[in-house]
Design an enzyme around this catalytic site. Sequence first.
Site, PDB file in Angstrom:
ATOM      1  N   HIS A  79      -1.999  26.109  54.691  1.00  7.59           N
ATOM      2  CA  HIS A  79      -1.692  26.951  55.848  1.00  7.59           C
ATOM      3  C   HIS A  79      -2.684  26.817  56.996  1.00  7.59           C
ATOM      4  CE1 HIS A  79       1.693  28.529  53.823  1.00  7.59           C
ATOM      5  NE2 HIS A  79       1.153  29.590  53.235  1.00  7.59           N
ATOM      6  N   HIS A  90       4.995  34.123  58.083  1.00 13.56           N
ATOM      7  CA  HIS A  90       4.793  34.413  56.651  1.00 13.56           C
ATOM      8  C   HIS A  90       4.990  35.904  56.356  1.00 13.56           C
ATOM      9  CE1 HIS A  90       3.213  33.916  52.614  1.00 13.56           C
ATOM     10  NE2 HIS A  90       2.965  32.626  52.843  1.00 13.56           N
ATOM     11  N   GLU A 142       9.935  31.326  54.622  1.00  9.40           N
ATOM     12  CA  GLU A 142       9.043  30.546  55.487  1.00  9.40           C
ATOM     13  C   GLU A 142       9.770  29.300  56.005  1.00  9.40           C
ATOM     14  OE1 GLU A 142       5.192  29.933  53.429  1.00  9.40           O
ATOM     15  OE2 GLU A 142       6.011  31.327  51.930  1.00  9.40           O
TER      16      GLU A 142
END
Length: 336
Positions: free
Chosen positions: A101, A170, A300
Amino acid sequence: MVEIKSNYENGIDVITLKNDAISVDVTNYGCTIMKIVVNDKDNNPVDVVLGYDSPIEYGCKGGEYFGALVGRVANRIAKGNFTLNGNQYTLPINNGPNSLHGGIDGFSYRVFDYELIENGVKFHYVSKDGEEGYPGTLDLYATYTINGASLKLHYEATTDQDTLINITNHSYFNLSGKPSNIDAHYMQIQADKMGCVDPDGLATGELVDVTGTPFDFREMKCIKDQIYTENEQITLARGYDHPFIFNTDKDQVTLYCEETGIEMTVSTSLPQTHIYTANYLVGKLGKGIPMNERGAVCVETQNMPDSIHNEKNPTVILKKGDTYDEYTEFRFGVKK
């Protein structure tokens, strides 16, 4: 209506977007969605995302990424390194042996500039060449707007040299309005194939037909009827933590809670989604309530995880002179 709360430190604000059908609180800290409030079948307001009451609390780097804009590259990159145009780049390792991420200080932990627009807010951040190991200075805009009972996220970016980008949001959705087990939620995903992961959660690049597997959500199904099916991939991930490759270009994911009657439809320009059933929540207090394992579903939307290693022509490469331009819309309604 758009309102700003500015009583926080380090230039962090909370912006409320509100109309008769939806109210959204978002902070310029990581472009994080803190609340999405819609009415249930009895016309009671329900906050359908997990998180915290204060934007400052989102700074804890516990790996949950509640509501955050994730980047420069969402999901995992194997061993935290990649080669682009013959040059090798090294990224921070922050999830087992991989980079996750965007790295240790990815976009989720950055304070964005912003301006208010009609029915929304437009965030801006310049990620400098070399930030978290990525090449090129990336100029990113993220525009959040409401229209009726929908929230649309629109991402645009340019770069001064070839780089990687794979932005997602997210948010942890629980349409019951509390972090209770999501077994009773219903889900539909318009996807004929899913992507396998290894024991570290890294996408392997192997795609599997969902037919006859617990990953087949092409028709609306109750999550509890699927997630407890004996399956190696579900065992590895402790639930769903996998990419699903769409077979249509709109209304690709639907989530429904019978208790509240709230239904969420996700429509995106992106080719797939990573579905995560909050398998690693460990009881942290959020909005005064413990958030536990499988207490939410993350949708996502993104390009292929670890695309730089898994795709012959990686979809995450943004070339100098090109524009990254993608959107995801969350549309809410009630089934009575």
